[in-house]
Design an enzyme around this catalytic site. Structure first.
Site, short mmCIF file in Angstrom:
data_model
loop_
_atom_site.label_atom_id
_atom_site.label_comp_id
_atom_site.label_asym_id
_atom_site.label_seq_id
_atom_site.Cartn_x
_atom_site.Cartn_y
_atom_site.Cartn_z
NE ARG A 2 -2.86 7.45 3.19
CZ ARG A 2 -3.89 7.30 4.03
NH1 ARG A 2 -4.69 6.26 3.88
NH2 ARG A 2 -4.12 8.17 4.97
CE1 TYR A 60 -3.84 12.66 -1.77
CE2 TYR A 60 -5.00 13.02 0.28
CZ TYR A 60 -4.01 12.38 -0.43
OH TYR A 60 -3.20 11.47 0.18
NE ARG A 79 -1.93 6.63 7.54
CZ ARG A 79 -3.11 6.93 8.09
NH1 ARG A 79 -3.94 5.94 8.43
NH2 ARG A 79 -3.46 8.18 8.31
CG HIS A 94 -6.08 12.27 6.35
ND1 HIS A 94 -6.24 12.83 5.09
CD2 HIS A 94 -4.97 11.50 6.26
CE1 HIS A 94 -5.28 12.40 4.30
NE2 HIS A 94 -4.49 11.59 4.99
CE LYS A 103 0.39 7.98 10.13
NZ LYS A 103 0.91 9.28 9.65
CG HIS A 142 1.90 7.28 1.24
ND1 HIS A 142 1.30 6.64 2.29
CD2 HIS A 142 1.69 8.62 1.44
CE1 HIS A 142 0.76 7.54 3.11
NE2 HIS A 142 0.97 8.73 2.62
#
Length: 304
Positions: free
Chosen positions: A253, A285, A156, A276, A180, A250
């Site tokens: 990414r 994806y 990110r 993730h 995150k 993004h």
């Protein structure tokens, strides 16, 4: 909306809940702010209807609050987040002894439609990186290293801007990333990104740096840590020069993830690389690659 407008007991609960999210659950500052605002909105709505204690919340009040949010124009994604915030709060309230029943457990919200991500073709990504590499000024060398790193790793933009020089392990071609929820992971990068980062560190970073104690890997023109908004602007400049479609960090990414899957990487590995928490976030994806496969089939097969 402020918790100061709430009755004392729910106002205290909001602050304790926010502390829990930050210090115990390890949620990102953005999530803490969003969930806190959602819970304040919910408890304010309840207080206006005579519900002054967390233990007095019931499912009908929560559903009425969501209906009011929907009527006020909240988007489906916002409503889904508000449902999540309410459910996390009521679960926490039971575990903290503020309520006997988890009234939010039965709360449901709208399904969020997830549009396929915007993805560059490999040749478009190559053109973007080639344009960035054509200039040799300090800022251009930084730009080239930034774009090579973003595309090589799929991290990110906030993670890229948070990198320190010490986070880059050239011997193993890994970057240590804090993602995150304060989750740390190591992400590999290839030879082109290594070359771009080495050139930047050896010839450009010193020109940009204004303090011997600055630890940031990527620096802005004023010598401090590069900001995500600056990365978006530099990407706009480079993509315009490359003559390609408008693209965001993004999107790079997304492109990295899609190209990995198209190259044969398995979904679990891509999940780990992207950081993730759930593989559901990575599943999108597979839809992109399936659409590309369908396009190639329709174009090439004689009996398509």
């Amino acid at each position: 909306m402020s918790s100061r407008e709430l009755p004392p007991e729910p106002a205290d609960a909001v602050e304790r809940f926010a502390t829990h999210l930050r210090d115990e659950a390890g949620r990102s500052p953005h999530t803490v702010r969003a969930y806190r605002a959602d819970v304040v909105s919910m408890l304010t709505f309840a207080a206006e209807r005579g519900v002054a204690r967390v233990s007095d919340l019931d499912l009908s009040v929560l559903r009425a609050w969501l209906a009011a949010r929907r009527a006020a124009g909240s988007a489906r994604a916002t409503l889904a987040r508000q449902v999540s915030a309410a459910r996390v709060f009521t679960d926490w309230a039971v575990r903290r002894g503020l309520a006997d029943t988890d009234v939010g457990a039965r709360l449901t919200g709208p399904a969020v439609r997830r549009n396929p991500p915007s993805v560059l073709r490999p040749d478009q990504a190559e053109a973007l990186l080639a344009v960035a590499a054509a200039d040799t000024s300090p800022v251009a060398l930084r730009d080239a290293a930034v774009l090579e790193t973003l595309y090589a790793t799929g991290i990110r933009v906030s993670e890229l801007c948070g990198l320190d020089v010490s986070d880059v392990d050239f011997a193993r071609r890994l970057v240590r990333v804090l993602g995150k929820g304060a989750r740390e992971r190591s992400v590999p990068f290839g030879a082109p990104a290594e070359r771009a980062m080495r050139v930047y560190l050896q010839t450009a970073r010193g020109e940009l740096c204004r303090s011997a104690t600055e630890s940031a890997m990527f620096l802005g023109v004023r010598g401090g840590r590069l900001h995500p908004s600056s990365v978006r602007r530099l990407l706009d400049r480079r993509q315009t020069a490359a003559g390609g479609p408008a693209v965001t960090p993004h999107d790079l990414r997304h492109s990295a993830a899609t190209h990995l899957l198209e190259g044969g990487a398995d979904l679990r590995s891509v999940q780990e690389l992207l950081g993730h928490a759930s593989i559901d976030s990575t599943q999108i994806y597979t839809h992109v690659t399936a659409e590309r496969l369908r396009g190639a089939f329709d174009q090439a097969h004689p009996r398509a």
